[in-house]
Design a protein around this motif. Structure first.
Motif, PDB file in Angstrom:
ATOM      1  N   PHE A  97     111.587  -6.001-120.302  1.00  0.00           N
ATOM      2  CA  PHE A  97     111.096  -7.166-119.571  1.00  0.00           C
ATOM      3  C   PHE A  97     110.415  -8.084-120.573  1.00  0.00           C
ATOM      4  CE2 PHE A  97     108.188  -9.552-116.799  1.00  0.00           C
ATOM      5  CZ  PHE A  97     109.058  -9.909-115.775  1.00  0.00           C
ATOM      6  N   PHE A  98     110.844  -9.339-120.594  1.00  0.00           N
ATOM      7  CA  PHE A  98     110.417 -10.292-121.619  1.00  0.00           C
ATOM      8  C   PHE A  98     109.507 -11.359-121.036  1.00  0.00           C
ATOM      9  CE2 PHE A  98     111.725 -14.122-124.299  1.00  0.00           C
ATOM     10  CZ  PHE A  98     110.869 -13.802-125.332  1.00  0.00           C
ATOM     11  N   ILE A  99     108.461 -11.719-121.789  1.00  0.00           N
ATOM     12  CA  ILE A  99     107.479 -12.725-121.373  1.00  0.00           C
ATOM     13  C   ILE A  99     107.438 -13.828-122.417  1.00  0.00           C
ATOM     14  CG2 ILE A  99     105.054 -13.139-120.812  1.00  0.00           C
ATOM     15  CD1 ILE A  99     104.933  -9.981-120.392  1.00  0.00           C
ATOM     16  N   ASP A 100     107.709 -15.055-121.995  1.00  0.00           N
ATOM     17  CA  ASP A 100     107.691 -16.208-122.891  1.00  0.00           C
ATOM     18  C   ASP A 100     107.208 -17.419-122.105  1.00  0.00           C
ATOM     19  OD1 ASP A 100     108.810 -18.542-124.596  1.00  0.00           O
ATOM     20  OD2 ASP A 100     109.324 -16.789-125.817  1.00  0.00           O
ATOM     21  N   ASP A 101     106.656 -18.408-122.800  1.00  0.00           N
ATOM     22  CA  ASP A 101     106.157 -19.594-122.095  1.00  0.00           C
ATOM     23  C   ASP A 101     107.191 -20.701-121.995  1.00  0.00           C
ATOM     24  OD1 ASP A 101     105.958 -19.968-124.901  1.00  0.00           O
ATOM     25  OD2 ASP A 101     104.489 -21.566-124.632  1.00  0.00           O
ATOM     26  N   ARG A 102     108.429 -20.445-122.454  1.00  0.00           N
ATOM     27  CA  ARG A 102     109.486 -21.463-122.396  1.00  0.00           C
ATOM     28  C   ARG A 102     110.703 -20.941-121.642  1.00  0.00           C
ATOM     29  NH1 ARG A 102     109.596 -24.919-128.020  1.00  0.00           N
ATOM     30  NH2 ARG A 102     107.355 -25.395-128.077  1.00  0.00           N
ATOM     31  N   GLN A 103     111.173 -21.753-120.714  1.00  0.00           N
ATOM     32  CA  GLN A 103     112.305 -21.345-119.896  1.00  0.00           C
ATOM     33  C   GLN A 103     113.551 -21.088-120.740  1.00  0.00           C
ATOM     34  OE1 GLN A 103     112.363 -20.867-116.322  1.00  0.00           O
ATOM     35  NE2 GLN A 103     114.213 -19.827-117.005  1.00  0.00           N
ATOM     36  N   GLN A 104     113.774 -21.894-121.771  1.00  0.00           N
ATOM     37  CA  GLN A 104     114.990 -21.701-122.564  1.00  0.00           C
ATOM     38  C   GLN A 104     115.002 -20.350-123.271  1.00  0.00           C
ATOM     39  OE1 GLN A 104     115.453 -24.551-125.709  1.00  0.00           O
ATOM     40  NE2 GLN A 104     113.437 -24.190-126.598  1.00  0.00           N
ATOM     41  N   GLN A 105     113.819 -19.833-123.594  1.00  0.00           N
ATOM     42  CA  GLN A 105     113.774 -18.518-124.241  1.00  0.00           C
ATOM     43  C   GLN A 105     114.045 -17.400-123.221  1.00  0.00           C
ATOM     44  OE1 GLN A 105     113.867 -19.885-126.841  1.00  0.00           O
ATOM     45  NE2 GLN A 105     111.962 -20.487-127.839  1.00  0.00           N
ATOM     46  N   ILE A 106     113.570 -17.590-122.004  1.00  0.00           N
ATOM     47  CA  ILE A 106     113.871 -16.634-120.938  1.00  0.00           C
ATOM     48  C   ILE A 106     115.364 -16.674-120.610  1.00  0.00           C
ATOM     49  CG2 ILE A 106     113.438 -16.060-118.509  1.00  0.00           C
ATOM     50  CD1 ILE A 106     111.132 -15.356-120.413  1.00  0.00           C
ATOM     51  N   ASP A 107     115.936 -17.869-120.609  1.00  0.00           N
ATOM     52  CA  ASP A 107     117.374 -17.999-120.360  1.00  0.00           C
ATOM     53  C   ASP A 107     118.178 -17.319-121.469  1.00  0.00           C
ATOM     54  OD1 ASP A 107     116.762 -19.468-118.104  1.00  0.00           O
ATOM     55  OD2 ASP A 107     117.154 -21.415-119.033  1.00  0.00           O
ATOM     56  N   GLY A 108     117.725 -17.461-122.705  1.00  0.00           N
ATOM     57  CA  GLY A 108     118.402 -16.795-123.808  1.00  0.00           C
ATOM     58  C   GLY A 108     118.359 -15.287-123.670  1.00  0.00           C
ATOM     59  N   ALA A 109     117.210 -14.765-123.240  1.00  0.00           N
ATOM     60  CA  ALA A 109     117.103 -13.319-123.014  1.00  0.00           C
ATOM     61  C   ALA A 109     118.054 -12.868-121.921  1.00  0.00           C
ATOM     62  CB  ALA A 109     115.658 -12.963-122.651  1.00  0.00           C
ATOM     63  N   ALA A 110     118.148 -13.654-120.862  1.00  0.00           N
ATOM     64  CA  ALA A 110     119.019 -13.298-119.740  1.00  0.00           C
ATOM     65  C   ALA A 110     120.473 -13.199-120.177  1.00  0.00           C
ATOM     66  CB  ALA A 110     118.869 -14.311-118.614  1.00  0.00           C
ATOM     67  N   ARG A 111     120.864 -14.022-121.139  1.00  0.00           N
ATOM     68  CA  ARG A 111     122.255 -14.002-121.591  1.00  0.00           C
ATOM     69  C   ARG A 111     122.622 -12.706-122.305  1.00  0.00           C
ATOM     70  NH1 ARG A 111     121.290 -19.668-121.989  1.00  0.00           N
ATOM     71  NH2 ARG A 111     120.502 -19.540-124.134  1.00  0.00           N
ATOM     72  N   VAL A 112     121.620 -11.957-122.777  1.00  0.00           N
ATOM     73  CA  VAL A 112     121.920 -10.649-123.366  1.00  0.00           C
ATOM     74  C   VAL A 112     121.501  -9.510-122.441  1.00  0.00           C
ATOM     75  CG1 VAL A 112     121.771 -11.553-125.715  1.00  0.00           C
ATOM     76  CG2 VAL A 112     119.745 -10.516-124.671  1.00  0.00           C
ATOM     77  N   GLY A 113     121.130  -9.852-121.208  1.00  0.00           N
ATOM     78  CA  GLY A 113     120.848  -8.826-120.206  1.00  0.00           C
ATOM     79  C   GLY A 113     119.403  -8.429-120.057  1.00  0.00           C
ATOM     80  N   ILE A 114     118.487  -9.213-120.642  1.00  0.00           N
ATOM     81  CA  ILE A 114     117.059  -8.912-120.557  1.00  0.00           C
ATOM     82  C   ILE A 114     116.428  -9.780-119.478  1.00  0.00           C
ATOM     83  CG2 ILE A 114     114.850  -8.986-121.777  1.00  0.00           C
ATOM     84  CD1 ILE A 114     116.393  -8.584-124.384  1.00  0.00           C
TER      85      ILE A 114
END
Length: 212
Positions: free
Chosen positions: A170-187
């Motif tokens: 489970f990943f925590i970041d203050d920027r949506q684009q970084q959360i979106d990047g994590a989602a693209r690898v399944g996080i």
């Protein structure tokens, strides 16, 4: 069969450190332009043609970067050192003590790690100021792994360091684009806005991951 342990993966700036990303960078650039006797456009142009190394994805490049930076702006050695100190003071901000202590409390329930876009020298500066290694392991910096979020390579490097499958993170970041990047690898993850909301999201993830 026992499930592999879950992991909570934290960004630093805007999450573990109280800083306003995007604002302090502009403030420093304007300050340094004024110090050099340049307009902001002239400042940007001088640095653009200076061919400075990429200290966000290169390790051991800080000396070459700051030497080239000082030459481009006509800074003295004293002015260069002032700029370096100003950079790290703004970059590191203040520790988000509440969230760091929460992360510390998770040990035994989950692994706690860091994945951060960074600049060469960040590990030493943040360790000196905040002591992250006493809580987080591994700590993955972009200048050491050679990739910035949201590039898939950054998340994959963190997964290798954690020895974890993406669905256990489970990943925590203050920027949506970084959360979106994590989602693209399944996080899965959350955009950090405040500590209480983030902690609640982590607890929900851990309940689902551990069944308790």
């Amino acid at each position: 069969m026992t499930q592999p342990r879950p992991w909570i993966l934290f960004d630093i700036g805007g999450v573990l450190e109280l800083v306003e990303d995007g604002i302090w960078q502009e403030e420093l650039a304007n300050r340094w332009a004024t110090r050099a006797g340049l307009t902001r456009a002239e400042y940007d142009e001088r640095l653009a043609v200076a061919d400075l190394p990429r200290i966000d994805v290169e390790q051991g490049a800080a000396e070459a970067y700051w030497s080239g930076f000082a030459r481009a702006l006509g800074f003295t050695d004293v002015q260069r050192e002032e700029a370096v100190q100003e950079l790290w003071d703004a970059y590191c901000g203040e520790a988000n003590v509440e969230l760091i202590e929460y992360a510390r409390s998770l040990r035994g329930r989950a692994g706690v790690a860091i994945l951060s876009n960074s600049a060469d020298g960040a590990r030493e500066e943040e360790e000196r100021r905040h002591g992250f290694s006493a809580v987080f392991d591994p700590i993955c910096y972009s200048h050491e792994i050679g990739a910035n979020k949201p590039d898939p390579e950054a998340y994959e490097a963190a997964l290798r360091a954690m020895r974890s499958a993406p669905e256990r993170v489970f990943f925590i970041d203050d920027r949506q684009q970084q959360i979106d990047g994590a989602a693209r690898v399944g996080i899965r993850g959350i955009v950090h806005r405040d500590n209480a909301t983030t902690v609640a999201a982590v607890e929900e993830f851990l309940t689902a991951a551990t069944g308790s």
